[in-house]
Each structure stands twice: as C-alpha cells, then as structure tokens.
Write a protein that holds these residues in place. Structure first.
Motif, PDB file in Angstrom:
ATOM      1  N   VAL A 145     -53.337  23.088  -7.905  1.00  0.00           N
ATOM      2  CA  VAL A 145     -53.741  22.542  -6.503  1.00  0.00           C
ATOM      3  C   VAL A 145     -52.774  21.834  -5.517  1.00  0.00           C
ATOM      4  N   ALA A 146     -51.339  21.750  -5.735  1.00  0.00           N
ATOM      5  CA  ALA A 146     -50.312  21.082  -4.844  1.00  0.00           C
ATOM      6  C   ALA A 146     -50.459  22.019  -4.199  1.00  0.00           C
ATOM      7  N   HIS A 147     -50.522  23.751  -5.019  1.00  0.00           N
ATOM      8  CA  HIS A 147     -50.680  24.579  -3.299  1.00  0.00           C
ATOM      9  C   HIS A 147     -51.478  24.879  -2.130  1.00  0.00           C
ATOM     10  N   TRP A 148     -52.759  23.988  -2.337  1.00  0.00           N
ATOM     11  CA  TRP A 148     -53.801  23.104  -2.006  1.00  0.00           C
ATOM     12  C   TRP A 148     -53.369  22.613  -0.965  1.00  0.00           C
ATOM     13  N   VAL A 149     -53.223  21.605  -0.965  1.00  0.00           N
ATOM     14  CA  VAL A 149     -52.768  19.870  -0.318  1.00  0.00           C
ATOM     15  C   VAL A 149     -51.633  20.110   0.365  1.00  0.00           C
ATOM     16  N   ALA A 186     -57.412  16.685 -16.701  1.00  0.00           N
ATOM     17  CA  ALA A 186     -56.939  17.099 -17.762  1.00  0.00           C
ATOM     18  C   ALA A 186     -57.546  16.164 -19.603  1.00  0.00           C
ATOM     19  N   GLY A 187     -57.017  15.217 -18.794  1.00  0.00           N
ATOM     20  CA  GLY A 187     -57.422  14.372 -20.637  1.00  0.00           C
ATOM     21  C   GLY A 187     -58.886  14.392 -20.862  1.00  0.00           C
ATOM     22  N   LEU A 188     -59.801  14.016 -19.766  1.00  0.00           N
ATOM     23  CA  LEU A 188     -60.756  13.055 -20.143  1.00  0.00           C
ATOM     24  C   LEU A 188     -61.444  15.311 -21.409  1.00  0.00           C
ATOM     25  N   TRP A 189     -61.092  15.945 -20.583  1.00  0.00           N
ATOM     26  CA  TRP A 189     -61.911  17.270 -21.466  1.00  0.00           C
ATOM     27  C   TRP A 189     -60.808  17.061 -22.044  1.00  0.00           C
ATOM     28  N   GLY A 190     -59.700  17.299 -22.968  1.00  0.00           N
ATOM     29  CA  GLY A 190     -59.222  17.064 -24.078  1.00  0.00           C
ATOM     30  C   GLY A 190     -59.765  15.794 -25.329  1.00  0.00           C
ATOM     31  N   ALA A 191     -59.713  14.604 -24.115  1.00  0.00           N
ATOM     32  CA  ALA A 191     -60.683  13.870 -25.405  1.00  0.00           C
ATOM     33  C   ALA A 191     -61.832  13.937 -25.703  1.00  0.00           C
ATOM     34  N   PHE A 192     -62.994  14.716 -24.963  1.00  0.00           N
ATOM     35  CA  PHE A 192     -64.167  14.761 -24.468  1.00  0.00           C
ATOM     36  C   PHE A 192     -64.127  15.957 -25.993  1.00  0.00           C
ATOM     37  N   GLN A 395     -61.141  14.333   1.988  1.00  0.00           N
ATOM     38  CA  GLN A 395     -61.012  13.247   1.258  1.00  0.00           C
ATOM     39  C   GLN A 395     -62.313  13.552  -0.482  1.00  0.00           C
ATOM     40  N   VAL A 396     -63.605  13.858   0.087  1.00  0.00           N
ATOM     41  CA  VAL A 396     -64.156  14.159  -0.851  1.00  0.00           C
ATOM     42  C   VAL A 396     -64.691  15.489  -1.082  1.00  0.00           C
ATOM     43  N   VAL A 397     -64.400  15.963  -0.312  1.00  0.00           N
ATOM     44  CA  VAL A 397     -63.885  17.627  -0.629  1.00  0.00           C
ATOM     45  C   VAL A 397     -62.942  17.705  -1.772  1.00  0.00           C
ATOM     46  N   ALA A 398     -62.190  16.919  -1.509  1.00  0.00           N
ATOM     47  CA  ALA A 398     -60.350  17.723  -2.104  1.00  0.00           C
ATOM     48  C   ALA A 398     -61.012  16.630  -3.600  1.00  0.00           C
ATOM     49  N   VAL A 403     -61.683  18.509  -9.753  1.00  0.00           N
ATOM     50  CA  VAL A 403     -62.121  17.976 -10.437  1.00  0.00           C
ATOM     51  C   VAL A 403     -62.980  19.250 -10.881  1.00  0.00           C
ATOM     52  N   GLY A 404     -63.727  19.853 -10.060  1.00  0.00           N
ATOM     53  CA  GLY A 404     -64.157  21.428 -10.757  1.00  0.00           C
ATOM     54  C   GLY A 404     -62.697  22.236 -10.809  1.00  0.00           C
ATOM     55  N   TRP A 405     -61.582  22.737 -10.494  1.00  0.00           N
ATOM     56  CA  TRP A 405     -60.415  23.530 -10.375  1.00  0.00           C
ATOM     57  C   TRP A 405     -60.304  23.354 -11.913  1.00  0.00           C
ATOM     58  N   VAL A 406     -60.180  21.956 -12.434  1.00  0.00           N
ATOM     59  CA  VAL A 406     -59.152  21.654 -13.389  1.00  0.00           C
ATOM     60  C   VAL A 406     -60.745  21.622 -14.816  1.00  0.00           C
TER      61      VAL A 406
END
Length: 468
Positions: A145-149, A186-192, A395-398, A403-406
């Motif tokens: 993600v850092a590379h993309w942005v 990432a935390g969302l998926w871990g907690a879920f 910004q919306v695409v970002a 969200v999709g990549w993570v």
C-alpha cells in the motif's frame, strides 16, 4: 563552486537532521501506544499487551528491513525485491533520495501499523500469533500500500511526474489510509475471526462493559501520541529546505507549521465533541472516550493535514468524532469486540480522512505540496473548494483498494491461524488472564494476602483439575 558546495552540504545536513528528529518523534508513539494499550485492558492482561507492543516493534523492524522497504520503494531492476538491504540501489529514482534517514523514518511508520492491529485482538490471542501477523503485515501487506500511494512509481501516487490517476492521484500525505486504515482493517479481520472476549456479551446478547484498569496510563499515552504526531504529520515533508520552482522565498518550511496547526485543531475538536456527546449518551464524563476521540481526530486529519485550511481541520475533527461514536454503537449491535476500538478509530476515521481530503483540499496548498510550487500546472483539488471530481474519485478508489487488499491478505491469514489453533487462547487461560497463563505472573504485585491475584501454580492446578 566552493560556496555552492558548502550551501548544498548545509542544506542536506539540515534536511537529514529534520527527518531523523521526525523519525524519533514517530517512534515515541510506540511508547504512547504501549501506555494506552496497557491502561485500556484489564490488569490481568497488562504484561501481555506490553510485551506484544515490544514484539511488534522488534519483529516489524527485521521484517521491514528484509522485505518491507524494498516492496514499498524498490524499483531498480538490479536489486532483489526480497532483500531490503539493497535499498541503496534505489538512489536512481528521480526526485527522491533514499538513505538511512529516509529508511528510519519509513520504518517508524511501518511498525506503527502492527501496533494498531494488536489492539483489536488484545486479551484473547496467543503470543505466537502476534509474531506471525506482525512479520507478515510489516513485511508485505503494508509496504504494498505504501508503494501504491507514496512511491513515485505507485499507481495511486499524487507525487509522480508522469500520468496520475484521474489527473490527481490519491492524496494521503501522512497515512490516514496507508497506515491507519491498513492497521484498522487488519484488526477488523483479526477480531472478527477470533470473536468477542469471554463475558463481553451476556446471555441475551447485551454488551457487558470491560473497563480498562488504569486511566492514568491511557491519558499519558494519549499525550505521548499527540506529541509524536508532530513528527508523523509535519515530518512527512521529509525535506524542510526545498525551494519551490516558481518562487524565491517559499518552500516546504511554509507548510510545516500549518500542518502542525491543522493536526492540533482536528484532534482537539474531535476530543471536545466526543466529551460532550458521550456525556449526553452515557450520563457522565469519561476520560477514556475523550482520549479515543482526540486520537480519532488525529487519524482523520493525517491524510490532508498539509493541504487544508485550519478551519477545515475543525470540520474534519467534528465529523471524525461522530464517525467513531457511530461505529462504536454499530460494533456493539453486531457483537463485534475490539478492546481498544482500533478498528473503529483507525479504520473508520482513517477512511473518513481520505474522503475529507477529497472534499476540502485547497488548490494553493495542493500545488505547493505536490507540484513543488509550480502554480501554472493545473490539477484537481477539493470538490467542495471548486476543484472538480478528480481528487475525490481518487480518494474513494484509495479507500476501496486498501480495504480490499488488506482483506484478501490478512483475512485468510487470521483464518489460517485459527484453523491451525494458534490464534486464540483457551477459555481457562482467558479467564485466568494472559499474564499468568502465558507470561508467568501478573504485571502488578499485590502485597495484601487476601487480595493476592491467582498465582501461576494455582492456575496450573485448576487447569489440571478441569481436564480431569
């Protein structure tokens, strides 16, 4: 020639010292986050959460050095993308200087991401799982993600001299999306995947509050994070002495103080709004909620801190407070358990920060920061400021791609850890507390016999008895 060489040497020295000082400030945020986490969990898990914060930094350092930096900023064909120690080969990238100081600054950002995620899965996670996800998150997921942005060769970048997405690229100056949204999702998926802590919801599905054990640590940690944010946001200019092309007396230094002001105003506004809003909702003044409100404002302004007016930062903080409050209410309704509200705070407010920038970015500041002061080269800016739809679309695409990549990387990782039975601790261990079940004793020593916490030997006997 001698004068010119001397001036260049002084300029490079000042830029390096400024970047290193900013890196030190960002690293101090690790201390602030450790204190915030320790105070926000129950006393029986204090040692565990402190250890995970140390591990996130230590493991993340090795992972980012070996892999992460090369993934984030590596483009040279003669360097192995899996060996970060070859980052000197990146010196050929135009308009960017990659050296030890830049590496250290980016490292400080990288290790912050794993710390965010750790908060979401606190009080119920096996220690070995922290080692796995910290290494993967800082070495691969975040750097992409850092590379993309942030890389001049990223497809989402706003800094490239070549073709930009929608003529604009996504503006995420200091990381509302790159750092905070990544850590929050990432935390969302871990907690879920793990599910809520034992006792977080009663038999009827109603939430049972599990208060943090030390408000002092929470408040002190918040102030340390506030202090560190002055390296996080203003420090993202990287080079303080960079004159703009079409001016003789302006450069990055003209925006650094403004960035510190917008950061302060957004966090302060969010804190005040949260203070009064929560007072109306729960009937008393809660310092824990206010601290999270302040941090939510900082997270949100991090994207556009360099390209918005101070009054817009107040708007940013106001909305960020309600984003956090609303997501916390939604989380309870969905029986989602995040002990530090990291998903709601970093994920929700991080997403709002990206959208906010697309709405309120000012033309003059966008041109200063991303066009090096070349005012004759038009580019989109905030849609509510008359800048068209290019920036807000980027910004919306970002938001969507982050969200999709993570999700497609961290979601399967947490699920695999769950299936391998190395993610969540047992119910017995959770009830006893991670400190005694995994780390040999509590963080606090109580000298009163009657109030003595459960000792490890007692826990072991109870565990053997339950098996029998």
């Amino acid at each position: 020639m001698v004068v010119s060489s001397w001036e260049e040497s002084v300029t490079n020295s000042i830029n390096t010292v400024y970047l290193l000082f900013s890196a030190y400030l960002v690293f101090i945020m690790q201390l602030g986050f450790a204190m915030l986490c320790a105070g926000s969990v129950r006393a029986k898990n204090a040692m565990n959460i402190l250890l995970t914060n140390v591990v996130d930094a230590a493991v993340g350092s090795i992972s980012y050095y070996l892999f992460g930096f090369a993934f984030a900023f590596g483009v040279s064909s003669d360097s192995n993308p899996f060996i970060g120690s070859h980052f000197f080969a990146l010196k050929d990238i135009p308009n960017e200087t990659y050296d030890y100081s830049f590496f250290l600054y980016q490292w400080a950002f990288a290790i912050a991401v794993a710390g965010i995620t750790s908060g979401s899965i606190a009080e119920r996670t096996q220690f070995s799982a922290y080692l796995v996800f910290s290494f993967f998150l800082t070495g691969f997921v975040y750097p992409i993600v850092a590379h993309w942005v942030w890389s001049s060769n990223g497809w989402l970048t706003a800094s490239s001299s070549s073709e930009l997405l929608f003529g604009s690229g996504a503006i995420d100056f200091a990381g509302s999306g790159v750092v905070h949204l990544v850590g929050g999702i990432a935390g969302l998926w871990g907690a879920f995947v793990e599910g809520p802590r034992v006792g977080r919801f009663d038999a009827f599905g109603k939430p049972v509050r599990m208060r943090g054990h030390n408000a002092t640590l929470v408040v002190l940690g918040t102030f340390l994070l506030w202090f560190g944010w002055f390296g996080f946001n203003p420090g993202s200019f990287n080079k303080i002495l960079v004159p703009y092309v079409n001016t003789t007396d302006q450069g990055n230094w003209t925006g650094i103080a403004r960035t510190a002001v917008t950061t302060t105003l957004a966090g302060s506004t969010a804190g005040v709004v949260t203070l009064f809003s929560r007072r109306l909702l729960i009937g008393h003044w809660d310092p824990m909620d206010v601290c999270n409100g302040v941090l939510g404002g900082f997270v949100a302004i991090t994207s556009g801190c360099a390209v918005v007016e101070p009054w817009a930062a107040i708007v940013c903080g106001f909305v960020a407070a309600w984003v956090l409050i609303g997501l916390n209410i939604l989380a309870l309704k969905l029986k989602f358990d995040d002990p530090l509200e990291a998903t709601q705070l970093h994920g929700g407010c991080g997403a709002w920060g990206l959208i906010f920038t697309g709405l309120f970015a000012k033309k003059e500041f966008v041109l200063q920061v991303y066009n090096s002061g070349q005012l004759d080269v038009p580019r989109p800016f905030g849609v509510l400021m008359g800048g068209g739809w290019g920036l807000i679309a980027a910004q919306v695409v970002a938001v969507l791609v982050i969200v999709g990549w993570v999700s497609i990387t961290m979601g399967p990782l947490f699920y695999a850890l769950h299936k391998l039975k190395i993610l969540r601790i047992s119910i017995d261990e959770e009830l006893a507390g991670l400190d005694v079940s995994s780390h040999g004793g509590y963080a606090y020593v109580d000298h009163h016999e009657d109030d003595q916490p459960l000792r490890y030997a007692d826990y072991a006997r109870l565990k053997e008895g339950s098996r029998a």
